[in-house]
Design a protein around this motif. Structure first.
Motif, PDB file in Angstrom:
ATOM      1  N   PRO A 114       0.831  -1.203   0.000  1.00 25.80           N
ATOM      2  CA  PRO A 114       0.000   0.000   0.000  1.00 25.80           C
ATOM      3  C   PRO A 114       0.867   1.255   0.000  1.00 25.80           C
ATOM      4  O   PRO A 114       0.453   2.308  -0.467  1.00 25.80           O
ATOM      5  N   LEU A 115       2.104   1.128   0.514  1.00 28.55           N
ATOM      6  CA  LEU A 115       2.996   2.290   0.611  1.00 28.55           C
ATOM      7  C   LEU A 115       4.180   2.154  -0.349  1.00 28.55           C
ATOM      8  O   LEU A 115       5.288   2.584  -0.047  1.00 28.55           O
ATOM      9  N   LEU A 116       3.935   1.558  -1.500  1.00 25.16           N
ATOM     10  CA  LEU A 116       5.005   1.293  -2.472  1.00 25.16           C
ATOM     11  C   LEU A 116       5.786   2.557  -2.797  1.00 25.16           C
ATOM     12  O   LEU A 116       7.016   2.566  -2.810  1.00 25.16           O
ATOM     13  N   VAL A 117       5.060   3.645  -3.036  1.00 20.67           N
ATOM     14  CA  VAL A 117       5.693   4.905  -3.432  1.00 20.67           C
ATOM     15  C   VAL A 117       6.319   5.601  -2.220  1.00 20.67           C
ATOM     16  O   VAL A 117       7.495   5.955  -2.224  1.00 20.67           O
ATOM     17  N   GLU A 118       5.517   5.745  -1.142  1.00 20.06           N
ATOM     18  CA  GLU A 118       5.976   6.498   0.028  1.00 20.06           C
ATOM     19  C   GLU A 118       7.192   5.862   0.692  1.00 20.06           C
ATOM     20  O   GLU A 118       8.049   6.551   1.228  1.00 20.06           O
ATOM     21  N   SER A 119       7.247   4.525   0.694  1.00 17.90           N
ATOM     22  CA  SER A 119       8.322   3.840   1.427  1.00 17.90           C
ATOM     23  C   SER A 119       9.581   3.705   0.582  1.00 17.90           C
ATOM     24  O   SER A 119      10.604   3.249   1.066  1.00 17.90           O
ATOM     25  N   GLY A 120       9.479   4.058  -0.693  1.00 16.64           N
ATOM     26  CA  GLY A 120      10.631   3.881  -1.587  1.00 16.64           C
ATOM     27  C   GLY A 120      10.745   2.448  -2.095  1.00 16.64           C
ATOM     28  O   GLY A 120      11.689   2.096  -2.803  1.00 16.64           O
ATOM     29  N   GLN A 121       9.777   1.584  -1.738  1.00 19.32           N
ATOM     30  CA  GLN A 121       9.841   0.176  -2.186  1.00 19.32           C
ATOM     31  C   GLN A 121       9.714   0.060  -3.713  1.00 19.32           C
ATOM     32  O   GLN A 121      10.111  -0.952  -4.288  1.00 19.32           O
ATOM     33  N   HIS A 122       9.181   1.104  -4.359  1.00 23.72           N
ATOM     34  CA  HIS A 122       9.060   1.029  -5.825  1.00 23.72           C
ATOM     35  C   HIS A 122      10.428   0.904  -6.493  1.00 23.72           C
ATOM     36  O   HIS A 122      10.531   0.448  -7.619  1.00 23.72           O
TER      37      HIS A 122
END
Length: 202
Positions: A114-122
Motif C-alpha cells: 500500500p505504501l510502495l511509493v511512500e516507502s521507496g519500495q518502488h
C-alpha cells in the motif's frame, strides 16, 4: 531467466488485494509488504527484542507477540519514536521482501504494497501497476469491509499517498470501478501483456 518485479499498489479500498490474489491464482509469485512487516517483528526475531528494549515489556501481549495497537499509540504521539522505529524496521522489511522475491519461479513476480511509493519500495521493482478507484467507491467499500465511519476512512486516505502522486509513478493503471468479474478480466489482460515483457519493459 530471473523474473522481473512488478510493484502493485493502490489506496485503501481500491481492490489491490483482489487484483493481487487473481494474479497469484494465475501462478504468479506474490510478496505482500504488509506480511513482511509482520514477520520481522515475530517473537524470536531481533527487531522485537530491540523494540522491547526501547519501549519496555508493556508492548508485549501475554503470548509474547508484539502488541501492535500499543505500539501504534506510542509512536503516534512521538515523531522521534516513529522515526526510530522506521529506521529499525524499513531495512529489515526490505531484506525480507528481497529474499522472498528471490524465490520466485514465475516469469515475473509481484510486490504488493500500500505504501510502495511512500516507502521507496518502488525502487525494488521494474514496473508499477496502480489499482485506481474513484474516491466515493473507496469510501463505500472500506466502510462496508471494515465497519468503520466515513471520517476514519477519510483520515486513512489523507495519510496515504495522494492519488496523483501514485498515478505519477504508474506504468500501468487498472481502473477498478466495476464488479469482481470486470477486475479479473483486466488482470488477465495485463497478465498476458506482462508475459511478453522482458525485464518489465516492452
Amino acid at each position: 531467466m530471473k523474473p522481473w518485479i512488478l510493484g502493485l499498489t493502490g489506496g485503501i479500498g481500491s481492490g489491490k488485494s483482489a487484483a493481487a490474489e487473481h494474479f497469484a491464482s494465475l501462478g504468479i509469485h506474490m510478496v505482500d509488504a504488509d506480511h513482511a512487516a509482520r514477520w520481522v517483528v515475530e517473537p524470536g526475531r531481533p527487531a522485537l527484542a530491540r523494540i522491547v528494549e526501547r519501549f519496555g515489556d508493556a508492548l508485549l501481549l501475554p503470548d509474547g507477540q508484539l502488541n501492535r495497537a500499543a505500539l501504534r499509540e506510542r509512536i503516534f504521539k512521538a515523531e522521534d519514536e516513529r522515526r526510530w522505529l522506521e529506521q529499525l524496521l524499513h531495512p529489515l522489511i526490505g531484506q525480507e521482501i528481497a529474499s522472498n522475491l528471490a524465490q520466485a519461479q514465475s516469469p515475473y513476480a509481484i510486490l504488493v504494497s500500500p505504501l510502495l511509493v511512500e516507502s521507496g519500495q518502488h525502487r525494488m521493482t521494474q514496473r508499477v501497476l496502480v489499482v485506481d478507484t474513484p474516491e466515493h467507491l473507496q469510501l463505500e467499500r472500506t466502510m462496508r469491509r471494515d465497519q468503520v465511519s466515513e471520517e476514519q476512512v477519510r483520515s486513512i486516505l489523507k495519510a496515504q499517498a495522494l492519488r496523483d502522486d501514485r498515478l505519477k509513478h504508474a506504468d500501468d493503471v487498472l481502473l477498478n470501478d466495476g464488479d469482481l468479474g470486470h477486475l479479473h478480466q483486466q488482470v488477465e489482460r495485463l497478465h498476458q501483456f506482462y508475459l511478453g515483457l522482458r525485464g518489465g519493459q516492452p
